[in-house]
Design an enzyme around this catalytic site. Structure first.
Site, PDB file in Angstrom:
ATOM      1  N   CYS A   1     -16.043 -19.782  -5.199  1.00 14.91           N
ATOM      2  CA  CYS A   1     -17.054 -20.085  -6.227  1.00 14.91           C
ATOM      3  C   CYS A   1     -16.368 -20.366  -7.546  1.00 14.91           C
ATOM      4  CB  CYS A   1     -18.030 -18.930  -6.353  1.00 14.91           C
ATOM      5  SG  CYS A   1     -17.207 -17.362  -6.547  1.00 14.91           S
TER       6      CYS A   1
ATOM      7  N   GLY B   1     -30.097 -19.451  -3.353  1.00 12.86           N
ATOM      8  CA  GLY B   1     -30.399 -18.482  -4.413  1.00 12.86           C
ATOM      9  C   GLY B   1     -31.768 -18.741  -5.017  1.00 12.86           C
TER      10      GLY B   1
ATOM     11  N   GLU C   1     -25.633 -14.386  -7.320  1.00  9.62           N
ATOM     12  CA  GLU C   1     -24.317 -14.906  -7.731  1.00  9.62           C
ATOM     13  C   GLU C   1     -24.135 -16.223  -7.003  1.00  9.62           C
ATOM     14  OE1 GLU C   1     -22.352 -13.591  -9.917  1.00  9.62           O
ATOM     15  OE2 GLU C   1     -23.283 -11.630 -10.119  1.00  9.62           O
TER      16      GLU C   1
ATOM     17  N   GLU D   1     -21.110 -29.195  -6.628  1.00 12.59           N
ATOM     18  CA  GLU D   1     -20.134 -28.303  -5.995  1.00 12.59           C
ATOM     19  C   GLU D   1     -19.779 -28.858  -4.612  1.00 12.59           C
ATOM     20  OE1 GLU D   1     -21.395 -24.402  -4.595  1.00 12.59           O
ATOM     21  OE2 GLU D   1     -19.661 -23.517  -5.595  1.00 12.59           O
TER      22      GLU D   1
ATOM     23  N   LYS E   1     -26.713  -8.310   5.777  1.00 13.85           N
ATOM     24  CA  LYS E   1     -26.588  -9.503   6.629  1.00 13.85           C
ATOM     25  C   LYS E   1     -25.412 -10.334   6.146  1.00 13.85           C
ATOM     26  CE  LYS E   1     -27.702 -13.846   6.668  1.00 13.85           C
ATOM     27  NZ  LYS E   1     -26.610 -14.373   7.493  1.00 13.85           N
TER      28      LYS E   1
ATOM     29  N   GLY F   1     -24.139 -16.695  -2.806  1.00 11.94           N
ATOM     30  CA  GLY F   1     -24.146 -17.896  -1.979  1.00 11.94           C
ATOM     31  C   GLY F   1     -24.472 -19.107  -2.824  1.00 11.94           C
ATOM     32  N   SER F   2     -25.039 -20.117  -2.189  1.00 11.74           N
ATOM     33  CA  SER F   2     -25.275 -21.381  -2.889  1.00 11.74           C
ATOM     34  C   SER F   2     -26.485 -21.278  -3.819  1.00 11.74           C
ATOM     35  CB  SER F   2     -25.503 -22.480  -1.863  1.00 11.74           C
ATOM     36  OG  SER F   2     -26.637 -22.156  -1.082  1.00 11.74           O
TER      37      SER F   2
HETATM   38  P1  NAD Z   1     -25.099 -20.125   1.632  1.00 11.74           P
HETATM   39  O1  NAD Z   1     -26.011 -20.101   0.445  1.00 11.74           O
HETATM   40  O2  NAD Z   1     -25.272 -21.199   2.607  1.00 11.74           O
HETATM   41  O3  NAD Z   1     -25.246 -18.755   2.459  1.00 11.74           O
HETATM   42  C1  NAD Z   1     -25.036 -17.486   1.868  1.00 11.74           C
HETATM   43  C2  NAD Z   1     -25.747 -16.438   2.712  1.00 11.74           C
HETATM   44  O4  NAD Z   1     -27.153 -16.655   2.625  1.00 11.74           O
HETATM   45  C3  NAD Z   1     -25.400 -16.483   4.191  1.00 11.74           C
HETATM   46  O5  NAD Z   1     -25.320 -15.168   4.690  1.00 11.74           O
HETATM   47  C4  NAD Z   1     -26.590 -17.210   4.784  1.00 11.74           C
HETATM   48  O6  NAD Z   1     -26.805 -16.923   6.149  1.00 11.74           O
HETATM   49  C5  NAD Z   1     -27.720 -16.670   3.926  1.00 11.74           C
HETATM   50  N1  NAD Z   1     -28.942 -17.484   3.907  1.00 11.74           N
HETATM   51  C6  NAD Z   1     -29.079 -18.807   4.177  1.00 11.74           C
HETATM   52  N2  NAD Z   1     -30.375 -19.168   4.079  1.00 11.74           N
HETATM   53  C7  NAD Z   1     -31.074 -18.073   3.711  1.00 11.74           C
HETATM   54  C8  NAD Z   1     -32.438 -17.817   3.438  1.00 11.74           C
HETATM   55  N3  NAD Z   1     -33.358 -18.773   3.506  1.00 11.74           N
HETATM   56  N4  NAD Z   1     -32.800 -16.568   3.089  1.00 11.74           N
HETATM   57  C9  NAD Z   1     -31.887 -15.586   2.990  1.00 11.74           C
HETATM   58  N5  NAD Z   1     -30.579 -15.766   3.246  1.00 11.74           N
HETATM   59  C10 NAD Z   1     -30.170 -16.997   3.596  1.00 11.74           C
HETATM   60  O7  NAD Z   1     -23.613 -20.058   1.057  1.00 11.74           O
HETATM   61  P2  NAD Z   1     -22.224 -20.081   1.859  1.00 11.74           P
HETATM   62  O8  NAD Z   1     -22.015 -21.442   2.400  1.00 11.74           O
HETATM   63  O9  NAD Z   1     -22.133 -18.926   2.784  1.00 11.74           O
HETATM   64  O10 NAD Z   1     -21.197 -19.802   0.654  1.00 11.74           O
HETATM   65  C11 NAD Z   1     -20.802 -20.789  -0.230  1.00 11.74           C
HETATM   66  C12 NAD Z   1     -21.581 -20.714  -1.530  1.00 11.74           C
HETATM   67  O11 NAD Z   1     -21.479 -19.410  -2.079  1.00 11.74           O
HETATM   68  C13 NAD Z   1     -21.032 -21.644  -2.586  1.00 11.74           C
HETATM   69  O12 NAD Z   1     -22.098 -22.260  -3.276  1.00 11.74           O
HETATM   70  C14 NAD Z   1     -20.271 -20.696  -3.521  1.00 11.74           C
HETATM   71  O13 NAD Z   1     -20.096 -21.153  -4.832  1.00 11.74           O
HETATM   72  C15 NAD Z   1     -21.127 -19.489  -3.455  1.00 11.74           C
HETATM   73  N6  NAD Z   1     -20.377 -18.296  -3.863  1.00 11.74           N
HETATM   74  C16 NAD Z   1     -20.674 -17.730  -5.072  1.00 11.74           C
HETATM   75  C17 NAD Z   1     -19.955 -16.621  -5.509  1.00 11.74           C
HETATM   76  C18 NAD Z   1     -20.281 -15.972  -6.830  1.00 11.74           C
HETATM   77  O14 NAD Z   1     -19.969 -14.792  -6.976  1.00 11.74           O
HETATM   78  N7  NAD Z   1     -20.878 -16.651  -7.783  1.00 11.74           N
HETATM   79  C19 NAD Z   1     -18.939 -16.095  -4.717  1.00 11.74           C
HETATM   80  C20 NAD Z   1     -18.657 -16.707  -3.484  1.00 11.74           C
HETATM   81  C21 NAD Z   1     -19.395 -17.800  -3.064  1.00 11.74           C
END
Ligand code: NAD
Length: 498
Positions: free
Chosen positions: A284, A233, A250, A385, A175, A228-229
C-alpha cells in the site's frame, strides 16, 4: 499431498458447514498447492460470532496484564518459528525471504509492544471544575471485532489488528485474504499455543463476497477493522456504517517520491529501487510515482534504468533473488493491462513492460520491473493504484511544482522527499498531503509503535499502530466521582466568569 486446513471456531478445527473447499497455490510455481481450505459461508461466520460472544465477557474480565502475558508468550513462540513462518509466507504469496522475515518480525514487534502496553493503557486524569470531585477515563472493549485483511502482509497486518483487539478484551472473528490463509492459520495456532482460551480467536476462511459480507453485516459485531482496496473499503463503510458499527479502513495508495536536484542521488536511487520494486510493488505504501526535479531528470533516469534492469527476478526462496512474482494470474493480467493503458496514454516505457517467463519463472506470475517516463498527472497510470512493479516518472519544474504533483492524487498514504536542503525538507513535511512523510528514505518502512494510515481516499481517519490503534478497538468511558456528599451541578454551581 497438499496440507488440509480448517476454520477454527469455538476452540475446534472444523470444516465449512457446506463442506466446500478451495486451494491455495504458490504464485512462483502454480503447480504447488500450499493447502486446501474450507470455503465458508454465512452459517460459519454466524457460528464464529456465537462463539466469540460466549467467550467475550470472561476474556474481558481478565486483568489487562494477564492478557498481555499471553500476547508476550505468542511473541516468544513467533521468534522461535520466525524462519519457518517466513518460508511458508514466501511460498504462499511470493515476496522474497528478506521481506517475509521482516513481515514476521513486524508481528513479533506488535506482540511485544502489546505486552508492554498491558501495563500502561493510560487514561487521562483531570481536575473537575467542582470541589471534592475527580474525573478520569478508562478504556473498555467494544465486544466482538471483525477483522478482514489483505494478502500482501499476511502476518503483520493480521497482528496489527488482532493483537490490540485482544489486549483490550475483545474477541475476534478473523477472515484473512483467500490468497494467504496458511500464514493466517499459523498466527491462530500461535495464539492457541500461547494460551488464548476457546472462542476468543475464531478464523473463518473464504471469499470476501460470502465470508466478508457476513462479517460486515452481522448485528453482533461491534467493530470492523479492514485493510484492503478503496473499492471494498467503500462498500464496507456503506454496509457497516449504516449499522452504526465502528469501522476502521486502511486502503490504497499512490505514493510519490520526490528527488530534488540537491539530493544525494545514490541514496535516492537506493530508495526508489526498494520503494518501487520491493514486494514486487504490491505494498500500500509502494513508491508508484517518482517526481524528479528537472535539472537531474535525465541523469537520474539513466542511473535508475541501469540499476533496475539488474534486479534479479525469481522464486523468493532463492536468497539471491530481488523480486518475486505477483500474487495471482488475475493481478498479473490487471498489471499488464495498466502497462497497455500507459502506452496508449502516451507515457514512454523505458524498461520492462512484459510478463517474465525465463526458466522456472514460466510456472508462475512474474512481471518485469517496469518504468514509464514522461508521465502526466491526468494519465491513469499516474492516478490509479496498479499494485505491481510499475513506476511512473514525472518531471517537476521546481519545488512547488513537485509538491503540487505529489498532492495531485485522490490517495494520501505515504510520501517521500530526497533533499539536502533543510528548508525544503521541512516545507515538504508541512505541505505533503499524506498520513506518512519520509525524508531521505523511501515511502515504505513503517514501525509498529508509530501511527499508520492515510488521508483522503486512503482511509476514514483512523490510525493503526502504537497507542493510536486502541481508539479503534476500545470505547472510552469518562468517569466522574463526586465525594462531596451533596448534589453539585456542573456549569451551574461554578461560574468561572466571575
Ligand atoms: P481487497 O480489497 O481485494 O481485499 C481485502 C480483503 O477484503 C480480503 O480479505 C477480501 O477477501 C475481503 N473482501 C473482498 N470483498 C469483500 C466484501 N464485499 N466484504 C468484505 N470483505 C471483502 O484487497 P487485496 O487485493 O487483498 O489487497 C490489496 C489492497 O490492499 C490494495 O489496494 C492496497 O493498497 C491495500 N492495502 C492497504 C494497506 C493500508 O494499510 N493502507 C495495507 C496493505 C494493503
Amino acid at each position: 499431498m497438499a496440507e488440509r486446513y480448517y476454520n477454527y471456531i469455538d476452540g475446534e478445527w472444523v470444516d465449512a458447514v457446506s463442506g466446500e473447499t478451495f486451494e491455495n497455490r504458490n504464485p512462483a510455481n502454480w503447480d504447488e498447492v500450499i493447502g486446501v481450505f474450507p470455503s465458508s459461508g454465512k452459517e460459519d461466520v454466524y457460528r464464529a460470532v456465537e462463539a466469540a460472544k460466549k467467550a467475550q465477557k470472561e476474556w474481558a474480565s481478565l486483568p489487562v496484564p494477564e492478557r498481555a502475558k499471553i500476547l508476550g508468550k505468542a511473541g516468544d513462540i513467533m521468534v522461535e518459528r520466525k524462519e519457518e513462518l517466513a518460508k511458508l509466507e514466501t511460498r504462499e504469496m511470493g515476496k522474497i525471504l528478506k521481506e517475509t522475515r521482516g513481515d514476521v518480525q513486524e508481528g513479533i514487534d506488535t506482540l511485544y509492544y502489546a505486552f508492554g502496553e498491558g501495563r500502561r493503557l493510560f487514561g487521562v486524569t483531570t481536575p473537575s471544575e467542582l470541589r471534592d470531585k475527580i474525573a478520569y477515563t478508562i478504556v473498555k472493549p467494544v465486544g466482538i471485532a471483525g477483522l478482514i485483511t489483505p494478502w500482501n502482509f499476511p502476518m503483520a497486518i493480521p497482528c496489527w489488528k488482532m493483537v490490540p483487539a485482544l489486549l483490550l478484551g475483545n474477541t475476534v472473528v478473523f477472515k484473512p485474504a483467500s490468497d494467504t490463509p496458511a500464514t493466517a492459520t499459523e498466527l491462530v495456532k500461535i495464539m492457541i499455543e500461547a494460551g488464548v482460551p476457546k472462542g476468543v480467536v475464531n478464523i473463518v476462511h473464504g471469499t470476501g463476497s460470502r465470508v466478508g459480507e457476513a462479517i460486515i453485516s452481522h448485528p453482533d459485531i461491534g467493530v470492523i477493522s479492514f485493510t484492503g482496496s478503496s473499492a471494498i473499503g467503500s462498500r464496507i463503510a456503506e454496509v457497516a456504517g449504516k449499522m452504526l458499527k465502528k469501522v476502521s479502513l486502511e486502503l490504497g495508495g499512490k505514493n510519490p517520491q520526490i528527488v530534488m536536484d540537491d539530493a544525494d542521488l545514490e541514496l535516492a536511487l537506493e530508495g526508489v529501487l526498494w520503494g518501487a520494486f520491493g514486494t514486487t510493488g504490491q505494498r500500500c505504501t509502494a513508491t508508484s510515482r517518482l517526481i524528479l526535479h528537472e535539472p537531474i531528470y535525465d541523469k537520474f533516469i539513466e542511473m535508475l534504468v541501469e540499476r533496475a534492469k539488474q534486479l534479479k527476478i525469481g522464486n523468493g526462496l532463492d536468497e539471491s533473488v530481488d523480486m518475486g512474482p505477483v500474487i495471482n494470474e488475475g493481478q498479473m493480467n490487471k498489471i499488464l493491462e495498466y502497462i497497455e493503458i500507459g502506452k496508449n496514454e502516451g507515457a514512454k516505457p523505458i524498461l520492462g513492460g512484459k510478463r517474465y517467463t525465463e526458466g522456472e519463472c514460466s510456472k508462475g506470475w512474474f512481471i518485469e520491473p517496469t518504468i514509464f517516463i514522461d508521465v502526466q498527472p491526468e494519465m491513469r497510470i499516474f492516478q490509479e493504484e496498479i499494485f505491481g512493479p510499475v513506476l511512473s516518472v514525472t518531471k517537476a519544474k521546481d519545488f512547488d511544482h513537485a509538491i503540487e504533483l505529489a498532492n495531485n492524487s485522490t490517495y494520501g498514504l505515504s510520501s517521500s522527499i530526497y533533499t539536502t536542503d533543510l528548508r525544503k525538507a521541512m516545507k515538504a513535511i508541512e505541505l505533503l498531503e499524506a498520513g506518512i512523510t519520509y525524508v531521505n528514505a523511501p515511502t515504505i518502512g513503517a514501525e509498529c509503535h508509530l501511527p499508520f494510515g492515510g488521508v483522503k481516499n486512503t482511509g476514514n481517519g483512523h490510525r493503526e499502530g502504537g497507542k493510536w490503534v486502541y481508539e479503534i478497538f476500545g470505547e472510552i468511558k469518562t468517569v466522574y466521582v463526586d465525594y462531596s456528599g451533596k448534589l453539585q451541578k456542573a456549569q451551574i454551581d461554578t461560574d468561572l466568569n466571575k
